[in-house]
Design an enzyme around this catalytic site. Structure first.
Site, PDB file in Angstrom:
ATOM      1  N   ASP A 149      50.391  49.265  44.703  1.00  0.00           N
ATOM      2  CA  ASP A 149      49.698  49.462  45.718  1.00  0.00           C
ATOM      3  C   ASP A 149      48.322  49.394  45.805  1.00  0.00           C
ATOM      4  O   ASP A 149      47.724  48.651  46.782  1.00  0.00           O
ATOM      5  CB  ASP A 149      49.747  51.127  45.923  1.00  0.00           C
ATOM      6  CG  ASP A 149      50.908  51.759  46.740  1.00  0.00           C
ATOM      7  OD1 ASP A 149      51.491  50.719  47.434  1.00  0.00           O
ATOM      8  OD2 ASP A 149      51.313  52.717  46.864  1.00  0.00           O
ATOM      9  N   VAL A 150      47.449  49.193  44.501  1.00  0.00           N
ATOM     10  CA  VAL A 150      46.332  48.910  44.360  1.00  0.00           C
ATOM     11  C   VAL A 150      45.976  47.262  44.342  1.00  0.00           C
ATOM     12  O   VAL A 150      45.303  46.998  45.288  1.00  0.00           O
ATOM     13  CB  VAL A 150      45.641  49.795  43.020  1.00  0.00           C
ATOM     14  CG1 VAL A 150      44.180  49.135  43.007  1.00  0.00           C
ATOM     15  CG2 VAL A 150      45.706  51.068  43.212  1.00  0.00           C
TER      16      VAL A 150
END
Length: 592
Positions: free
Chosen positions: A450-451
């Site tokens: 996600d990051v």
């Protein structure tokens, strides 16, 4: 035309800081000259440099290991992971700090350096952004990736779930190791009931499972693991299908069908559209000053991408549902606002729009007509269902940069599950290469993809803006968690293809216990550290670090309490608090 055509790039520095970006830079059209050893150098040391010259002017991006930390505490990937708290967060499931076996912090820093380079070139093309030189620290990148965890640990409220270790994956009776995804309590309960789990375990397991994205741990009742171990994989799959949940067996990593493109796509429209006028920023402003980004994002990926664009000077207008984003109230809070939410969304303006209604769709189209970027991470097909896809928004703004941050892009593997972080980790083999030999494969409960996917999304937008500035055409860009996974697994696959091992050796980046905590030697000092200090458990961390440094070996102490980091002299000066009292990390870029 591609965004970096007629741009020459001279790249130098260690492979850990340069290799993650070389394919991307070439895919953008740059003529890349790599200094001898930069693309395939052995252990990382020293800074990297990306120097652009040519049609768009001169911009130089430097990448260093330590920009806010003392150099002795951030000598390489291992020490950066240790000092910033990354080893602690990744190790929460195991109950002790563990280093990621992939070069996560260095990869993120390399991606951010290219973003800074693109932003600098865009600013030159727009006549704004006086700085033509910038610096990205691997330590800054690491703190950025941990910003949600740091904000939560330093909020006045306590976490919503216990801080005990534990979490998926699960193992079926046949030995198949699998990841489970259920976004609502209904599918979760139906899945476990179908397998015969006790009701109290089902009820007690939902909350820690739900919060695992936020806390990097999930202390589940042991009865759930026992239930999984008692049934075959075929029954697990049937239960998930019937319940509306999804399961995915852990896969080994595999090379993608094509590696000729970067981790995202940039596609210009055929007809010219020009750029919305916006505000005219002063020449010394940040590179994206005067541009407006509309963000319709949920959770991490798109909000983080928009946050980075805001740090580069854009005005970010966040589209939220009626009543506001429900994650604003996710505990722990600072003055009634979620600390985690603030880590990704501070400084953004917000407007509430019901995009399912005709009036809401029209309101969003009106906003898009004056924006430079529209960014979302809706589920596949939702944009078309809402009538807010790239083609229909181009009708009101032909010069729009339309950005989609997705799970699988347009090339999901056969039988791909839903495109959430841990499921993509499981399907692409990240769960294998992120842990060394001797540790069972398992997706990290730190939101790696996600990051990194959010970072790639911001880079895709910057490439799209630069291409629009050069051609006058609107652009559609797409990034994905799949692209992030391929970026992380690529070095391991290349290593294996060259005759090496897919996974790092047993004990790789595993901190050493000392009398009062943990010691992390640098990667190249790990073998000598234990031999140099045979009585490690009898000395303090500071004594051990001093003894190793006296022998010319790099090492640092491991941060195991994020709440104590603001008082840690190594990094305290870099951490501040916002108007809500929430902890903030420094920008990943420092313009020189």
């Amino acid at each position: 035309m591609r965004p970096l055509e007629e741009v020459d790039l001279h790249v130098s520095g260690p492979a850990a800081l340069t290799a993650p970006s070389l394919r991307t830079l070439r895919a953008l059209g740059a003529g890349v000259e790599v200094a001898p050893g930069a693309g395939n150098a052995p252990p990382p040391s020293g800074p990297a440099r990306f120097a652009a010259t040519g049609r768009l002017g001169r911009v130089t991006a430097h990448t260093v290991w330590a920009d806010v930390l003392p150099a002795a505490d951030a000598a390489d990937e291992a020490t950066v992971q240790a000092a910033t708290g990354m080893m602690h967060v990744h190790g929460r499931r195991d109950g002790a700090p563990r280093g990621l076996a992939v070069d996560y912090a260095a990869t993120c820093a390399s991606v951010l350096s290219v973003q800074g380079l693109l932003a600098g070139l865009l600013g030159r093309a727009r006549g704004v952004g006086g700085a033509v030189e910038l610096c990205t620290g691997v330590d800054r990148a690491a703190l950025l990736t941990l910003s949600q965890y740091l904000a939560a640990a330093n909020a006045p409220e306590a976490e919503a779930v216990p801080s005990a270790p534990g979490g998926p994956p699960f193992t079926a009776s046949c030995g198949t190791v699998f990841e489970l995804e259920a976004l609502e309590p209904g599918p979760w309960a139906r899945f476990w009931r179908a397998l015969g789990a006790p009701e109290d375990a089902i009820r007690g397991g939902w909350r820690p499972f739900q919060f695992r994205y936020a806390t990097a741990r999930a202390p589940l009742p042991e009865a759930l693991q026992e239930t999984a171990r008692a049934v075959p994989w075929a029954r697990v799959r049937r239960a998930a299908d019937d319940a509306g949940a999804e399961v995915c067996a852990l896969h080994p990593p595999a090379h993608p069908a094509s590696r000729a493109v970067g981790p995202w796509t940039v596609t210009p429209r055929d007809e010219p559209g020009g750029a919305p006028s916006g505000r005219t920023p002063p020449p010394a402003a940040l590179p994206l000053a005067g541009l407006t980004v509309l963000e319709a994002g949920r959770r991490v990926q798109a909000p983080l991408a928009a946050h980075l664009l805001g740090l580069l000077g854009a005005e970010v207008l966040r589209i939220e549902p009626p009543g506001g984003d429900p994650l604003r109230g996710m505990p722990p809070c600072c003055t009634d606002v979620s600390a985690r939410w603030l880590a990704l969304n501070r400084g953004k303006r917000a407007v509430e729009i019901d995009i399912k209604s005709p009036s809401g769709k029209e309101e969003l189209r009106e906003l898009a007509a004056g924006a430079s970027v529209f960014l979302h991470n809706w589920a596949p097909g939702k944009a078309e269902q809402f009538g807010l896809d790239a083609e229909r928004l181009a009708a009101v703004n032909p010069g729009l940069v339309y950005a989609y941050t997705s799970g699988w892009a347009d090339r999901p593997p056969t039988g791909a599950p839903m495109g959430t972080d841990f499921m993509v980790q499981a399907r692409t083999g990240v769960g294998e290469v992120a842990r060394p030999e001797g540790e069972p494969p398992a997706p990290s409960l730190m939101t790696l993809l996600d990051v990194l996917g959010g970072l790639l999304g911001a880079g895709a937008v910057l490439a799209g803006l630069l291409l629009r500035e050069r051609t006058g055409h609107g652009v559609r860009v797409e990034s994905s968690l799949l692209g992030a996974a391929e970026l992380l697994t690529g070095p391991a696959l290349d290593r294996a293809a060259a005759g090496g091992t897919l996974r790092r050796p047993a004990g790789f980046r595993r901190p050493l216990p000392v009398a009062d905590g943990w010691l992390a030697p640098s990667d190249d000092a790990a073998g000598a550290a234990a031999a140099a200090l045979p009585g490690l458990r009898d000395v303090s961390a500071q004594q051990a670090v001093a003894a190793l440094r006296a022998r010319g070996l790099a090492a640092t102490t491991v941060t195991t309490d994020l709440a104590a980091l603001p008082s840690d002299p190594r990094v305290a000066a870099a951490l501040t608090r916002d108007a809500h009292g929430s902890l903030t990390v420094p920008s990943p870029w420092r313009f020189l």
